[in-house]
Scaffold this active site. Structure first.
Site, PDB file in Angstrom:
ATOM      1  CG  ASP A  86      -2.054   0.992   1.112  1.00 25.47           C
ATOM      2  OD1 ASP A  86      -3.210   0.551   1.023  1.00 25.47           O
ATOM      3  OD2 ASP A  86      -1.778   2.225   1.112  1.00 25.47           O
ATOM      4  CG  ASN A 116     -11.991  -0.548   3.923  1.00 24.62           C
ATOM      5  OD1 ASN A 116     -12.282  -0.972   5.043  1.00 24.62           O
ATOM      6  ND2 ASN A 116     -10.839   0.033   3.660  1.00 24.62           N
ATOM      7  CD  GLU A 118      -9.603   6.269   0.670  1.00 27.32           C
ATOM      8  OE1 GLU A 118      -8.500   6.005   0.144  1.00 27.32           O
ATOM      9  OE2 GLU A 118      -9.730   6.846   1.756  1.00 27.32           O
ATOM     10  CB  VAL A 119      -9.251   1.731  -4.847  1.00 27.19           C
ATOM     11  CG1 VAL A 119      -8.940   1.157  -6.225  1.00 27.19           C
ATOM     12  CG2 VAL A 119      -8.259   2.843  -4.499  1.00 27.19           C
ATOM     13  CG  HIS A 160      -8.715  -3.289  -2.268  1.00 30.94           C
ATOM     14  ND1 HIS A 160      -9.609  -2.533  -2.993  1.00 30.94           N
ATOM     15  CD2 HIS A 160      -8.520  -2.621  -1.106  1.00 30.94           C
ATOM     16  CE1 HIS A 160      -9.934  -1.450  -2.310  1.00 30.94           C
ATOM     17  NE2 HIS A 160      -9.301  -1.484  -1.151  1.00 30.94           N
ATOM     18  CG  HIS A 218      -6.691  -2.836   3.145  1.00 31.71           C
ATOM     19  ND1 HIS A 218      -5.956  -1.686   2.957  1.00 31.71           N
ATOM     20  CD2 HIS A 218      -7.913  -2.606   2.595  1.00 31.71           C
ATOM     21  CE1 HIS A 218      -6.725  -0.788   2.320  1.00 31.71           C
ATOM     22  NE2 HIS A 218      -7.907  -1.323   2.099  1.00 31.71           N
TER      23      HIS A 218
HETATM   24  P1  AMP Z   1      -9.822   1.315   0.308  1.00 25.28           P
HETATM   25  O1  AMP Z   1     -10.226   2.421   1.210  1.00 25.28           O
HETATM   26  O2  AMP Z   1     -10.040  -0.035   0.959  1.00 25.28           O
HETATM   27  O3  AMP Z   1     -10.433   1.411  -1.053  1.00 25.28           O
HETATM   28  O4  AMP Z   1      -8.253   1.442   0.201  1.00 25.28           O
HETATM   29  C1  AMP Z   1      -7.556   1.795  -0.941  1.00 25.28           C
HETATM   30  C2  AMP Z   1      -6.090   1.717  -0.593  1.00 25.28           C
HETATM   31  O5  AMP Z   1      -5.343   1.839  -1.777  1.00 25.28           O
HETATM   32  C3  AMP Z   1      -5.605   2.810   0.368  1.00 25.28           C
HETATM   33  O6  AMP Z   1      -5.051   2.205   1.524  1.00 25.28           O
HETATM   34  C4  AMP Z   1      -4.546   3.549  -0.465  1.00 25.28           C
HETATM   35  O7  AMP Z   1      -3.442   3.977   0.323  1.00 25.28           O
HETATM   36  C5  AMP Z   1      -4.151   2.496  -1.474  1.00 25.28           C
HETATM   37  N1  AMP Z   1      -3.615   3.008  -2.726  1.00 25.28           N
HETATM   38  C6  AMP Z   1      -4.140   3.975  -3.519  1.00 25.28           C
HETATM   39  N2  AMP Z   1      -3.384   4.157  -4.614  1.00 25.28           N
HETATM   40  C7  AMP Z   1      -2.359   3.271  -4.531  1.00 25.28           C
HETATM   41  C8  AMP Z   1      -1.250   2.955  -5.357  1.00 25.28           C
HETATM   42  N3  AMP Z   1      -1.006   3.590  -6.523  1.00 25.28           N
HETATM   43  N4  AMP Z   1      -0.392   1.984  -4.956  1.00 25.28           N
HETATM   44  C9  AMP Z   1      -0.609   1.339  -3.796  1.00 25.28           C
HETATM   45  N5  AMP Z   1      -1.645   1.572  -2.972  1.00 25.28           N
HETATM   46  C10 AMP Z   1      -2.512   2.534  -3.331  1.00 25.28           C
END
Ligand code: AMP
Length: 120
Positions: free
Chosen positions: A33, A93, A101-102, A106, A108
């Protein structure tokens, strides 16, 4: 919600954005991350286009689901954080209240230090 092919993890899968790779096979990619919350903080993503855990479980093949789950155990053993060592936490999440957020499914994986019990 439709899958957005321009989300950051899709770009990582297409090698359009770099990542610090931990593990890869035909079904999954794992990388560190970019904003680690614990000493070890990695992400594990399926290679298929799934928005979240529910989308994955509804649409992925049994092979993809099995391989994804097996990859978690493989990776934590690789990193020496499995329950044979000091243990780890895995979370996903999902949606607005889950803080996602993404929008590419995924997990973590957190480890390398003691993690508090509460979710916050
Ligand atoms: P979520 O809130 O579960 O969607 O978490 C998305 C995660 O992706 C966050 O912990 C970010 O820090 C991580 N993240 C976003 N962009 C990148 C990237 N380019 N490389 C690695 N991790 C990322």
């Amino acid at each position: 919600m439709n899958y957005d092919k321009n989300n950051i993890f899709a770009k990582i899968l297409r090698n359009e954005t770099p990542c610090k790779k931990v593990y890869e096979n035909d079904y999954v990619l794992s990388f560190y991350d970019v904003n680690p919350q614990k000493k070890i903080h990695i992400l594990v993503i399926p290679k298929g286009e799934y928005i979240d855990l529910d989308d994955f479980n509804s649409k992925a093949s049994e092979k993809e689901i099995i391989e994804f789950n097996k990859a978690i155990t493989h990776i934590v053993k690789m990193l020496k954080i499995s329950n044979q060592e000091d243990g780890y936490r895995v979370i996903s999440n999902i949606g607005k209240n889950g803080g996602q957020e993404v929008f590419h499914f995924h997990y973590h994986i957190f480890g390398g230090e003691k993690i508090r019990k509460m979710v916050f």
